[in-house]
Scaffold this motif. Structure first.
Motif, PDB file in Angstrom:
ATOM      1  N   THR A   1       0.838  -1.204   0.000  1.00 50.85           N
ATOM      2  CA  THR A   1       0.000   0.000   0.000  1.00 50.85           C
ATOM      3  C   THR A   1       0.872   1.253   0.000  1.00 50.85           C
ATOM      4  OG1 THR A   1      -1.805  -1.143   1.124  1.00 50.85           O
ATOM      5  CG2 THR A   1      -1.787   1.263   1.271  1.00 50.85           C
ATOM      6  N   ILE A   2       1.878   1.268   0.841  1.00 54.18           N
ATOM      7  CA  ILE A   2       2.790   2.416   0.921  1.00 54.18           C
ATOM      8  C   ILE A   2       3.557   2.580  -0.396  1.00 54.18           C
ATOM      9  CG2 ILE A   2       4.850   3.319   2.074  1.00 54.18           C
ATOM     10  CD1 ILE A   2       3.720   1.852   4.634  1.00 54.18           C
ATOM     11  N   MET A   3       4.039   1.467  -0.940  1.00 54.01           N
ATOM     12  CA  MET A   3       4.788   1.524  -2.196  1.00 54.01           C
ATOM     13  C   MET A   3       3.896   1.975  -3.345  1.00 54.01           C
ATOM     14  SD  MET A   3       7.922   0.737  -1.465  1.00 54.01           S
ATOM     15  CE  MET A   3       8.746   0.144  -2.919  1.00 54.01           C
ATOM     16  N   ASN A   4       2.637   1.530  -3.368  1.00 57.08           N
ATOM     17  CA  ASN A   4       1.684   1.992  -4.387  1.00 57.08           C
ATOM     18  C   ASN A   4       1.500   3.506  -4.302  1.00 57.08           C
ATOM     19  OD1 ASN A   4       0.988  -0.393  -5.743  1.00 57.08           O
ATOM     20  ND2 ASN A   4      -0.527  -0.925  -4.202  1.00 57.08           N
ATOM     21  N   LEU A   5       1.324   3.988  -3.090  1.00 53.58           N
ATOM     22  CA  LEU A   5       1.144   5.418  -2.880  1.00 53.58           C
ATOM     23  C   LEU A   5       2.391   6.193  -3.311  1.00 53.58           C
ATOM     24  CD1 LEU A   5      -0.677   7.666  -1.818  1.00 53.58           C
ATOM     25  CD2 LEU A   5       0.212   7.195   0.466  1.00 53.58           C
ATOM     26  N   LEU A   6       3.550   5.703  -2.937  1.00 61.71           N
ATOM     27  CA  LEU A   6       4.799   6.356  -3.321  1.00 61.71           C
ATOM     28  C   LEU A   6       4.955   6.381  -4.843  1.00 61.71           C
ATOM     29  CD1 LEU A   6       7.510   7.669  -2.675  1.00 61.71           C
ATOM     30  CD2 LEU A   6       8.461   5.360  -2.371  1.00 61.71           C
ATOM     31  N   GLU A   7       4.686   5.270  -5.484  1.00 63.23           N
ATOM     32  CA  GLU A   7       4.804   5.214  -6.945  1.00 63.23           C
ATOM     33  C   GLU A   7       3.844   6.201  -7.617  1.00 63.23           C
ATOM     34  OE1 GLU A   7       4.689   1.972 -10.598  1.00 63.23           O
ATOM     35  OE2 GLU A   7       4.042   1.346  -8.603  1.00 63.23           O
ATOM     36  N   GLN A   8       2.608   6.257  -7.149  1.00 64.63           N
ATOM     37  CA  GLN A   8       1.634   7.195  -7.702  1.00 64.63           C
ATOM     38  C   GLN A   8       2.086   8.640  -7.487  1.00 64.63           C
ATOM     39  OE1 GLN A   8      -2.177   6.351  -5.943  1.00 64.63           O
ATOM     40  NE2 GLN A   8      -2.144   4.227  -6.642  1.00 64.63           N
ATOM     41  N   LEU A   9       2.578   8.913  -6.298  1.00 63.86           N
ATOM     42  CA  LEU A   9       3.034  10.257  -5.974  1.00 63.86           C
ATOM     43  C   LEU A   9       4.205  10.670  -6.870  1.00 63.86           C
ATOM     44  CD1 LEU A   9       2.817  12.589  -3.703  1.00 63.86           C
ATOM     45  CD2 LEU A   9       4.935  11.538  -2.945  1.00 63.86           C
ATOM     46  N   LEU A  10       5.176   9.772  -7.040  1.00 61.01           N
ATOM     47  CA  LEU A  10       6.328  10.092  -7.886  1.00 61.01           C
ATOM     48  C   LEU A  10       5.912  10.297  -9.336  1.00 61.01           C
ATOM     49  CD1 LEU A  10       9.018   7.678  -6.389  1.00 61.01           C
ATOM     50  CD2 LEU A  10       8.873  10.173  -6.098  1.00 61.01           C
ATOM     51  N   ALA A  11       4.974   9.489  -9.815  1.00 60.32           N
ATOM     52  CA  ALA A  11       4.488   9.644 -11.192  1.00 60.32           C
ATOM     53  C   ALA A  11       3.797  11.000 -11.367  1.00 60.32           C
ATOM     54  CB  ALA A  11       3.542   8.500 -11.553  1.00 60.32           C
ATOM     55  N   LEU A  12       2.994  11.389 -10.397  1.00 59.48           N
ATOM     56  CA  LEU A  12       2.322  12.688 -10.466  1.00 59.48           C
ATOM     57  C   LEU A  12       3.323  13.836 -10.367  1.00 59.48           C
ATOM     58  CD1 LEU A  12      -0.836  11.908  -8.306  1.00 59.48           C
ATOM     59  CD2 LEU A  12      -0.769  12.405 -10.764  1.00 59.48           C
ATOM     60  N   ARG A  13       4.332  13.648  -9.552  1.00 60.50           N
ATOM     61  CA  ARG A  13       5.372  14.676  -9.401  1.00 60.50           C
ATOM     62  C   ARG A  13       6.111  14.874 -10.720  1.00 60.50           C
ATOM     63  NH1 ARG A  13       8.786  14.038  -3.986  1.00 60.50           N
ATOM     64  NH2 ARG A  13      10.443  13.138  -5.229  1.00 60.50           N
ATOM     65  N   VAL A  14       6.456  13.774 -11.392  1.00 60.36           N
ATOM     66  CA  VAL A  14       7.129  13.858 -12.689  1.00 60.36           C
ATOM     67  C   VAL A  14       6.234  14.566 -13.696  1.00 60.36           C
ATOM     68  CG1 VAL A  14       7.906  12.480 -14.664  1.00 60.36           C
ATOM     69  CG2 VAL A  14       8.692  11.909 -12.364  1.00 60.36           C
ATOM     70  N   SER A  15       4.970  14.218 -13.704  1.00 61.90           N
ATOM     71  CA  SER A  15       4.012  14.855 -14.614  1.00 61.90           C
ATOM     72  C   SER A  15       3.941  16.358 -14.350  1.00 61.90           C
ATOM     73  CB  SER A  15       2.635  14.208 -14.443  1.00 61.90           C
ATOM     74  OG  SER A  15       1.683  14.850 -15.232  1.00 61.90           O
ATOM     75  N   PHE A  16       3.860  16.739 -13.094  1.00 65.20           N
ATOM     76  CA  PHE A  16       3.823  18.143 -12.715  1.00 65.20           C
ATOM     77  C   PHE A  16       5.099  18.854 -13.159  1.00 65.20           C
ATOM     78  CE2 PHE A  16       4.913  21.502  -9.692  1.00 65.20           C
ATOM     79  CZ  PHE A  16       3.777  22.306  -9.750  1.00 65.20           C
TER      80      PHE A  16
ATOM     81  N   SER B   1       9.744  -1.040  -6.052  1.00 62.46           N
ATOM     82  CA  SER B   1      10.970  -0.315  -5.716  1.00 62.46           C
ATOM     83  C   SER B   1      11.714   0.094  -6.981  1.00 62.46           C
ATOM     84  CB  SER B   1      11.887  -1.173  -4.837  1.00 62.46           C
ATOM     85  OG  SER B   1      11.329  -1.362  -3.568  1.00 62.46           O
ATOM     86  N   ALA B   2      11.820  -0.827  -7.916  1.00 63.47           N
ATOM     87  CA  ALA B   2      12.520  -0.543  -9.175  1.00 63.47           C
ATOM     88  C   ALA B   2      11.796   0.561  -9.952  1.00 63.47           C
ATOM     89  CB  ALA B   2      12.633  -1.806 -10.014  1.00 63.47           C
ATOM     90  N   ARG B   3      10.470   0.503  -9.996  1.00 62.00           N
ATOM     91  CA  ARG B   3       9.717   1.547 -10.707  1.00 62.00           C
ATOM     92  C   ARG B   3       9.877   2.907 -10.023  1.00 62.00           C
ATOM     93  NH1 ARG B   3       6.106  -2.793 -11.599  1.00 62.00           N
ATOM     94  NH2 ARG B   3       4.745  -2.215  -9.880  1.00 62.00           N
ATOM     95  N   CYS B   4       9.914   2.915  -8.705  1.00 63.16           N
ATOM     96  CA  CYS B   4      10.132   4.172  -7.976  1.00 63.16           C
ATOM     97  C   CYS B   4      11.515   4.745  -8.290  1.00 63.16           C
ATOM     98  CB  CYS B   4       9.951   3.970  -6.476  1.00 63.16           C
ATOM     99  SG  CYS B   4       8.225   3.748  -5.977  1.00 63.16           S
ATOM    100  N   PHE B   5      12.524   3.880  -8.340  1.00 61.36           N
ATOM    101  CA  PHE B   5      13.859   4.344  -8.742  1.00 61.36           C
ATOM    102  C   PHE B   5      13.817   4.942 -10.145  1.00 61.36           C
ATOM    103  CE2 PHE B   5      16.079   1.552  -5.531  1.00 61.36           C
ATOM    104  CZ  PHE B   5      16.715   2.601  -4.874  1.00 61.36           C
TER     105      PHE B   5
END
Length: 124
Positions: free
Chosen positions: A38-53, A95-99
């Protein structure tokens, strides 16, 4: 949002978020697999949105923001490395996708030459 300097506000918030995720993923040894996911899903979504922004608004960190940001990236990097070795394949993949998203973020803000950024140093 730091009305006088929205870019500085953005990076200040990102730094706190990086630190929070790093702390949660490293210090909570009692997390169950579903909680980690759950935490990793949230982190991945957040990082994807941050990149988009960042792609849309081109917020480049100033030197002061860069120093604290790099410290928070180190903490997040440690957390992701710990979970990259998980016996759960889905956790490793997240983890790899977050990296990957952190690398894209670094490229997006044009900081590929920042030798103090742990993402650049270790993954370039």
């Amino acid at each position: 949002w730091y009305q006088k300097n929205p870019s500085q506000g953005f990076w200040a918030i990102c730094t706190v978020v990086n630190n929070s995720f790093g702390d949660i993923l490293v210090k909570n040894n009692e997390l169950k697999i579903d909680q980690i996911l759950t935490i990793m899903n949230l982190l991945e979504q957040l990082l994807a949105l941050r990149v988009s922004f960042l792609k849309q608004y081109q917020r480049i960190p100033d030197d002061l923001s860069s120093n604290t940001r790099n410290e928070s990236l180190s903490k997040l990097e440690i957390a992701l490395l710990l979970h990259l070795t998980s016996s759960e394949q889905e956790i490793c993949a997240k983890s790899a996708r977050c990296f990957g998203l952190l690398c894209v973020e670094t490229e997006t803000v044009g900081r590929q030459d920042d030798i103090l950024n742990p993402i650049v140093v270790n993954f370039n």
